[in-house]
Motif scaffolding. Structure first.
Motif, mmCIF file in Angstrom:
data_model
loop_
_atom_site.group_PDB
_atom_site.id
_atom_site.type_symbol
_atom_site.label_atom_id
_atom_site.label_comp_id
_atom_site.label_asym_id
_atom_site.label_seq_id
_atom_site.Cartn_x
_atom_site.Cartn_y
_atom_site.Cartn_z
ATOM 1 N N ALA A 165 0.821 -1.219 0.000
ATOM 2 C CA ALA A 165 0.000 0.000 0.000
ATOM 3 C C ALA A 165 0.852 1.265 0.000
ATOM 4 O O ALA A 165 0.311 2.371 0.065
ATOM 5 N N GLY A 166 2.165 1.095 -0.062
ATOM 6 C CA GLY A 166 3.064 2.248 -0.074
ATOM 7 C C GLY A 166 4.244 2.020 0.847
ATOM 8 O O GLY A 166 4.305 1.029 1.576
ATOM 9 N N ARG A 167 5.187 2.961 0.778
ATOM 10 C CA ARG A 167 6.361 2.875 1.644
ATOM 11 C C ARG A 167 6.776 4.276 2.068
ATOM 12 O O ARG A 167 6.815 5.194 1.243
ATOM 13 N N VAL A 168 7.073 4.411 3.354
ATOM 14 C CA VAL A 168 7.535 5.684 3.906
ATOM 15 C C VAL A 168 8.877 5.446 4.587
ATOM 16 O O VAL A 168 8.963 4.630 5.515
ATOM 17 N N SER A 175 13.007 14.719 14.632
ATOM 18 C CA SER A 175 12.444 15.566 13.566
ATOM 19 C C SER A 175 12.105 14.728 12.333
ATOM 20 O O SER A 175 11.104 14.997 11.652
ATOM 21 N N GLY A 176 12.922 13.704 12.054
ATOM 22 C CA GLY A 176 12.651 12.832 10.918
ATOM 23 C C GLY A 176 11.349 12.064 11.084
ATOM 24 O O GLY A 176 10.561 11.925 10.129
ATOM 25 N N ILE A 177 11.118 11.579 12.299
ATOM 26 C CA ILE A 177 9.871 10.842 12.578
ATOM 27 C C ILE A 177 8.684 11.807 12.550
ATOM 28 O O ILE A 177 7.641 11.513 11.942
ATOM 29 N N ASP A 178 8.852 12.970 13.178
ATOM 30 C CA ASP A 178 7.774 13.976 13.180
ATOM 31 C C ASP A 178 7.359 14.337 11.753
ATOM 32 O O ASP A 178 6.186 14.598 11.483
ATOM 33 N N GLY A 179 8.331 14.325 10.854
ATOM 34 C CA GLY A 179 8.057 14.705 9.473
ATOM 35 C C GLY A 179 7.209 13.701 8.702
ATOM 36 O O GLY A 179 6.522 14.084 7.744
ATOM 37 N N VAL A 180 7.268 12.431 9.084
ATOM 38 C CA VAL A 180 6.534 11.412 8.312
ATOM 39 C C VAL A 180 5.236 10.951 8.967
ATOM 40 O O VAL A 180 4.380 10.352 8.296
ATOM 41 N N VAL A 181 5.058 11.222 10.257
ATOM 42 C CA VAL A 181 3.845 10.748 10.951
ATOM 43 C C VAL A 181 2.565 11.235 10.259
ATOM 44 O O VAL A 181 1.637 10.436 10.063
ATOM 45 N N PRO A 182 2.464 12.522 9.848
ATOM 46 C CA PRO A 182 1.242 12.948 9.148
ATOM 47 C C PRO A 182 0.968 12.154 7.874
ATOM 48 O O PRO A 182 -0.195 11.843 7.567
ATOM 49 N N ARG A 183 2.024 11.806 7.139
ATOM 50 C CA ARG A 183 1.844 11.020 5.900
ATOM 51 C C ARG A 183 1.306 9.628 6.208
ATOM 52 O O ARG A 183 0.431 9.115 5.506
ATOM 53 N N ILE A 184 1.850 9.012 7.242
ATOM 54 C CA ILE A 184 1.398 7.662 7.622
ATOM 55 C C ILE A 184 -0.056 7.718 8.092
ATOM 56 O O ILE A 184 -0.885 6.877 7.715
ATOM 57 N N THR A 210 5.797 4.863 17.489
ATOM 58 C CA THR A 210 4.463 4.317 17.795
ATOM 59 C C THR A 210 3.663 5.266 18.688
ATOM 60 O O THR A 210 2.444 5.378 18.539
ATOM 61 N N GLN A 211 4.349 5.975 19.587
ATOM 62 C CA GLN A 211 3.651 6.953 20.431
ATOM 63 C C GLN A 211 3.100 8.106 19.574
ATOM 64 O O GLN A 211 1.955 8.542 19.756
ATOM 65 N N SER A 212 3.899 8.569 18.627
ATOM 66 C CA SER A 212 3.484 9.657 17.742
ATOM 67 C C SER A 212 2.326 9.221 16.851
ATOM 68 O O SER A 212 1.378 9.987 16.624
ATOM 69 N N LEU A 213 2.396 7.991 16.358
ATOM 70 C CA LEU A 213 1.322 7.478 15.514
ATOM 71 C C LEU A 213 0.030 7.302 16.319
ATOM 72 O O LEU A 213 -1.065 7.636 15.840
ATOM 73 N N ALA A 214 0.169 6.800 17.550
ATOM 74 C CA ALA A 214 -1.017 6.630 18.404
ATOM 75 C C ALA A 214 -1.686 7.984 18.665
ATOM 76 O O ALA A 214 -2.929 8.102 18.631
ATOM 77 N N ALA A 215 -0.863 9.011 18.892
ATOM 78 C CA ALA A 215 -1.410 10.357 19.120
ATOM 79 C C ALA A 215 -2.138 10.880 17.880
ATOM 80 O O ALA A 215 -3.067 11.694 17.980
ATOM 81 N N ALA A 216 -1.726 10.379 16.700
ATOM 82 C CA ALA A 216 -2.364 10.780 15.436
ATOM 83 C C ALA A 216 -3.528 9.859 15.070
ATOM 84 O O ALA A 216 -4.078 9.950 13.968
#
Length: 352
Positions: A165-168, A175-184, A210-216
């Motif tokens: 379904a895609g790759r990120v 900062s690198g993780i913060d940058g991709v969480v919205p895309r995921i 995983t914490q950042s993704l859960a918050a999103a």
């Protein structure tokens, strides 16, 4: 000659002064000795060589072992060394069972004993399909291990007939993780993603990602989170709420614990988690010799379809030098490790 002692050389990463590598070297040597002592019906003449961490040292010790009559080599640990040792031993017609998990060095006379990213990804993608998780989004670090892991997941998706379904890819930084969480998160909201399969090799990446993704709003079981690494280690991760209900693969825990208990009783300390690879290597050789197979140390013997009983479950060496290992699928539930699908107990459970 199966009635004669088999001369096995072990190349351990001893002599570096690194505390972790010395512990690993000790564990490999002790585990190999345990397997040799357990080898009823086969005599293993185990010779141990400290080959340090350098490629040059690994090759020098392998040549010394071959000069002393070694018929097969266990080790070395690092992929670059394994590749060089394999090349050096090719002319001597000696097979090499490396402790590396890097399948890029597998093939010819080199067999990889370490649990590879490909093997783990295969198990988890296959299990996901059985649970209706067909559309897989790959999330990988942009370092070497992350990129190898990402490729392994993509290959497993293709091999098992799932859908990529895609790759990120992301840098190994906050900062690198913060940058991709919205895309995921955006991809998960489309309804076109059933599972987010992450490499998360770097120790600090998994908890933060995983914490950042859960918050999103991206967390299991709504969007199934899947990990290429073990989420139950270190043990304090069991209490992280964002990891609950995620999937990851582990060896057969019953067999693993039996080995660890025996080892601790014999040597007064816990084995390094990779120490069991030396036991597996010696045990595989011993089982072939015990069966009276004159081709026990050849590629044909080592790649028998029935495989071998290992410390962490059944495993099978493939003609291309890679290893198939029987793994369980596990999750974290209520702060505890829970097995969702047990490891296969024989090679039939490894598939074709």
């Amino acid at each position: 000659d199966p009635s004669e002692p088999v001369r096995v050389a072990l190349l351990a990463p001893g002599g570096t002064g690194s505390q972790d590598l010395e512990w690993l070297a000790r564990s490999l040597k002790n585990a190999a000795r345990m397997a040799a002592a357990d080898a009823q019906g086969a005599t293993i003449d185990l010779r141990v060589y400290d080959s340090g961490a350098s490629t040059e040292s690994a090759v020098a010790q392998a040549n010394a072992a071959a000069d002393a009559g070694a018929q097969i080599i266990l080790g070395p640990l690092f992929a670059e060394g394994a590749n060089a040792v394999g090349n050096a031993m090719m002319a001597r017609n000696i097979n090499v069972l490396t402790f590396s998990n890097n399948t890029q060095v597998a093939g010819g006379n080199v067999f990889v004993l370490g649990n590879s990213f490909e093997n783990i990804a295969d198990r988890l993608v296959g299990y996901g399909l059985s649970q209706g998780k067909r559309n897989v989004l790959v999330v990988a670090e942009n370092d070497v291990a992350g990129q190898l892991g990402g490729r392994a997941i993509e290959a497993a998706v293709a091999r098992n007939g799932a859908r990529l379904a895609g790759r990120v890819d992301h840098p190994v930084s906050i900062s690198g993780i913060d940058g991709v969480v919205p895309r995921i998160a955006e991809a998960a909201r489309t309804g076109q993603v059933d599972a987010v399969f992450m490499t998360a090799n770097n120790q600090a990446v998994l908890p933060y990602l995983t914490q950042s993704l859960a918050a999103a709003g991206v967390r299991s079981p709504g969007t199934q989170m899947v990990g290429l690494t073990r989420w139950d280690q270190p043990a304090d991760r069991l209490g992280l709420p964002q990891l609950a209900e995620g999937w990851f693969a582990i060896p057969d825990q019953t067999l693993q614990r039996q080995f660890e208990a025996r080892y601790a009783q014999a040597y007064g300390e816990a084995p390094h988690q990779l120490g069991s690879l030396a036991y597996d290597g010696v045990a595989a050789i011993a089982s072939l010799v015990r069966n009276g197979q004159r081709n026990a140390l050849t590629s044909t013997g080592l790649t028998q379809r029935s495989g071998f009983a290992g410390v962490g479950g059944v495993f099978r060496l493939q003609p291309d030098g890679t290893v198939q290992r029987g793994l369980a699928v596990a999750t974290i539930r209520g702060g505890q490790l829970v097995v969702l699908d047990p490891a296969p107990r024989n090679s039939r459970g490894l598939g074709s």
